[in-house]
Design an enzyme around this catalytic site. Structure first.
Site, short mmCIF file in Angstrom:
data_model
loop_
_atom_site.label_atom_id
_atom_site.label_comp_id
_atom_site.label_asym_id
_atom_site.label_seq_id
_atom_site.Cartn_x
_atom_site.Cartn_y
_atom_site.Cartn_z
N ASP A 1 -6.50 0.35 0.44
CA ASP A 1 -6.69 0.73 1.83
C ASP A 1 -8.07 0.23 2.28
O ASP A 1 -8.71 -0.56 1.58
CB ASP A 1 -6.54 2.24 2.01
CG ASP A 1 -7.76 3.01 1.52
OD1 ASP A 1 -8.56 2.46 0.72
OD2 ASP A 1 -7.93 4.17 1.94
N LYS B 1 0.83 -1.20 0.00
CA LYS B 1 0.00 0.00 0.00
C LYS B 1 0.87 1.26 0.00
O LYS B 1 0.71 2.15 -0.84
CB LYS B 1 -0.92 0.01 1.22
CG LYS B 1 -1.67 1.33 1.40
CD LYS B 1 -2.32 1.42 2.77
CE LYS B 1 -2.77 2.84 3.06
NZ LYS B 1 -3.29 3.00 4.44
#
Length: 239
Positions: free
Chosen positions: A146, A127
Site C-alpha cells: 500500500d 494488494k
C-alpha cells in the site's frame, strides 16, 4: 567496516523485520470484519480511504448486507449511499456488487483461495488479493504493497521502483515467506506512527541506523535496545 546502512538488502530487511516485530508485537489488520467476504468488501472500500473511516461504514453495511448473496442482489443506489463517505463510492459500490455476483455464481459465495481467481473479481488487484488470502485464510502469496509499504520500502533502500507489482517482486526475496504479511502490517504501523509521508521522525526512529534516507539526528545503536539478533531469528527463535 561495513555499516548497518551498507549491509546487503536481505540482511537489512531481516534486521528491520525483527525490530518491527518488537516495536509492534500486536500489529494486525486494522479493518473490522467477520468473514472473508466482509474482509474483501472492507479492503475494496479502503482504497484511498483510511481504515478508520471504513470501520465506521461497515457496521451498517454488513448489518444490511452480511454476505455475498445479499450484496449481489442489493439495490445499487442503496449500496452507494451506504459506502458514500469512503470516497469514489460509485466505483466501489459497482466493484463490490460485481465481485459478489461472481462469488455467488462461481464460488459458493466465498472468495476463492487462489490468487489468479481473486484477480478476476472486479476492482481486485494484488494488494486486495494479498490481504484477503493472508488475513482471511492464512495464506501468504505475496507482499501487500500500500502507500505506506511503498514509501517506507523506498526510503529503506529496499526498492527503487514506484510500481506496486515491481516493489512486491523486490521485497519477496528479502523476507521469509511466513513473514510477508508481518512485514506489510508492521511497516504500515510504522508509517502511520513514525515514518510519515510529510514529516518522518528520523530522530525518534528505531530503524534510523538501517535507513539510507534517515535525516538529522538518529537514534544511536537503535537495534541494541531490542536485545535480539538475526542469528537468533535464523536459529528459529522469535522476538
Amino acid at each position: 567496516m561495513v555499516t548497518q546502512k551498507k549491509r546487503n538488502p536481505k540482511q537489512r530487511a531481516l534486521e528491520i523485520l525483527l525490530r518491527l516485530k518488537r516495536l509492534y508485537p500486536d500489529a494486525t489488520c486494522s479493518l473490522n470484519y467477520q468473514t472473508p467476504v466482509q474482509l474483501l468488501v472492507a479492503t475494496i472500500l479502503s482504497a484511498q480511504c483510511t481504515d478508520e473511516r471504513v470501520n465506521q461504514v461497515t457496521p451498517a453495511l454488513f448489518a444490511r448486507f452480511p454476505d455475498a448473496q445479499s450484496l449481489a442482489k442489493a439495490d445499487i443506489t442503496e449500496l452507494e449511499t451506504l459506502v458514500r463517505s469512503t470516497g469514489f463510492y460509485r466505483n466501489k459500490a459497482r466493484h463490490i456488487q460485481g465481485s459478489c455476483q461472481l462469488l455467488a455464481e462461481k464460488y459458493g459465495g466465498q472468495p476463492p483461495k487462489v490468487m489468479e481467481q481473486l484477480l478476476e473479481l472486479p476492482g481486485v488487484a494484488r494488494k486486495t488479493a494479498n490481504v484477503v488470502l493472508a488475513h482471511g485464510y492464512g495464506i501468504n502469496m505475496g507482499v501487500t504493497v500500500d502507500t505506506h509499504v511503498k514509501r517506507l520500502s523506498q526510503r529503506l533502500g529496499l526498492t527503487s521502483h514506484n510500481d506496486p507489482i515491481r516493489i512486491e517482486r523486490d521485497l519477496m526475496p528479502l523476507i521469509p515467506r511466513e513473514d510477508w504479511e508481518n512485514w506489510s502490517i508492521r511497516l504500515i504501523y510504522h508509517g502511520r506512527a513514525v515514518c510519515t509521508a510529510r514529516s518522518p521522525m528520523c530522530y525518534n526512529c528505531e530503524l534510523s541506523d538501517l535507513c539510507p534516507s534517515a535525516q538529522g539526528s538518529t537514534v544511536p545503536s537503535a537495534g541494541k535496545k531490542l536485545g535480539f539478533s538475526i542469528n537468533n531469528y535464523l536459529q528459529g527463535e522469535q522476538p
